[in-house]
Design an enzyme around this catalytic site. Structure first.
Site, PDB file in Angstrom:
ATOM      1  N   HIS A 173       0.836  -1.211   0.000  1.00 46.64           N
ATOM      2  CA  HIS A 173       0.000   0.000   0.000  1.00 46.64           C
ATOM      3  C   HIS A 173       0.870   1.261   0.000  1.00 46.64           C
ATOM      4  O   HIS A 173       0.634   2.188  -0.792  1.00 46.64           O
ATOM      5  CB  HIS A 173      -0.902  -0.036   1.235  1.00 46.64           C
ATOM      6  CG  HIS A 173      -1.865   1.102   1.353  1.00 46.64           C
ATOM      7  ND1 HIS A 173      -3.227   0.934   1.298  1.00 46.64           N
ATOM      8  CD2 HIS A 173      -1.670   2.435   1.537  1.00 46.64           C
ATOM      9  CE1 HIS A 173      -3.832   2.107   1.435  1.00 46.64           C
ATOM     10  NE2 HIS A 173      -2.901   3.032   1.597  1.00 46.64           N
ATOM     11  N   GLU A 174       1.884   1.287   0.858  1.00 46.15           N
ATOM     12  CA  GLU A 174       2.723   2.487   0.971  1.00 46.15           C
ATOM     13  C   GLU A 174       3.654   2.644  -0.225  1.00 46.15           C
ATOM     14  O   GLU A 174       3.885   3.767  -0.699  1.00 46.15           O
ATOM     15  CB  GLU A 174       3.514   2.463   2.277  1.00 46.15           C
ATOM     16  CG  GLU A 174       2.658   2.493   3.525  1.00 46.15           C
ATOM     17  CD  GLU A 174       1.648   3.631   3.540  1.00 46.15           C
ATOM     18  OE1 GLU A 174       1.974   4.735   3.044  1.00 46.15           O
ATOM     19  OE2 GLU A 174       0.526   3.423   4.033  1.00 46.15           O
ATOM     20  N   HIS A 177       1.787   4.204  -3.076  1.00 41.29           N
ATOM     21  CA  HIS A 177       1.627   5.651  -2.951  1.00 41.29           C
ATOM     22  C   HIS A 177       2.760   6.408  -3.653  1.00 41.29           C
ATOM     23  O   HIS A 177       2.546   7.484  -4.220  1.00 41.29           O
ATOM     24  CB  HIS A 177       1.627   6.068  -1.477  1.00 41.29           C
ATOM     25  CG  HIS A 177       0.264   6.175  -0.875  1.00 41.29           C
ATOM     26  ND1 HIS A 177      -0.729   6.983  -1.389  1.00 41.29           N
ATOM     27  CD2 HIS A 177      -0.266   5.594   0.234  1.00 41.29           C
ATOM     28  CE1 HIS A 177      -1.813   6.888  -0.622  1.00 41.29           C
ATOM     29  NE2 HIS A 177      -1.569   6.043   0.355  1.00 41.29           N
TER      30      HIS A 177
END
Length: 220
Positions: A173-174, A177
């Site tokens: 997820h990070e 980003h």
């Protein structure tokens, strides 16, 4: 996944200036919300745009913002800084049944620069996710169950670490980003729920009931 994200047009000087403005403001910055273009551009690889002390200060600030939110990860673009830097930490107390179903174990704090990941094996898992930059929503996302992360530590050491379960989900997820990807890009659209509906109906150890009732990821 392919992405149409274009590289940020921020120069090294502008990245430095933006970080300095945030560091000297004297308050915790607001988290950038979906719709801001900084979340849809590929962040610049870290290449000395910030000095050692400034980088350390920014990491500390990001950790404070993450804790206040609260969340388990925060990427620099979420503060308006298009730099490939993210902080991660998961020390929340979780119901044992939920932890077992999701493979969720505590993740000690660490910061990563210029990360990339590759799946380990073919196993995938689907669970609901949220995002500090997407207020009010949750959605189910299918992700590799285990990944190998390549990244640089703040002291310049290049490392490779393997993650599985919920830790692997946070890492993916990070990292996404930093490449202009939001979790909604990978989400099962029929699963999208407001926080209120998620809490009332689907906040269960796994997604089986939500999958059946909302009609996503049907059996084949």
């Amino acid at each position: 996944m392919s992405t149409d994200a274009k590289p940020t047009d921020f120069s090294a000087a502008r990245i430095h200036e933006t970080a300095q403005q945030i560091l000297t403001a004297g308050v915790l910055p607001a988290i950038v919300e979906a719709g801001h273009p900084v979340l849809r551009h590929e962040a610049a690889p870290f290449d000395g745009q910030l000095g050692e002390a400034e980088l350390g200060q920014l990491i500390d600030l990001m950790r404070s913002v993450m804790h206040k939110a609260p969340g388990v990860g925060l990427a620099a673009p979420q503060l308006g800084i298009p730099l490939q830097l993210a902080v991660l930490e998961d020390q929340f107390e979780v119901d044992p049944e939920v932890a077992a179903a999701r493979g969720r174990e505590p993740l000690p704090f660490f910061a990563m620069l210029n990360p990339s990941y590759q799946p380990l094996g073919t196993a995938v898992a689907a669970f609901y996710e949220g995002c500090l930059s997407v207020s009010g929503l949750q959605a189910a996302v299918v992700r590799p169950e285990s990944v190998r992360l390549d990244f640089t530590t703040p002291d310049g050491t290049r490392l490779q670490r393997d993650f599985t379960g919920w830790q692997a989900r946070i890492v993916q997820h990070e990292t996404d980003h930093l490449h202009g990807i939001l979790y909604l890009d990978r989400a099962e659209l029929r699963s999208i729920s407001s926080n209120a509906e998620y809490s009332a109906r689907w906040a269960q150890p796994d997604i089986s009931h939500a999958r059946q009732e909302l009609g996503f990821l049907p059996d084949r």
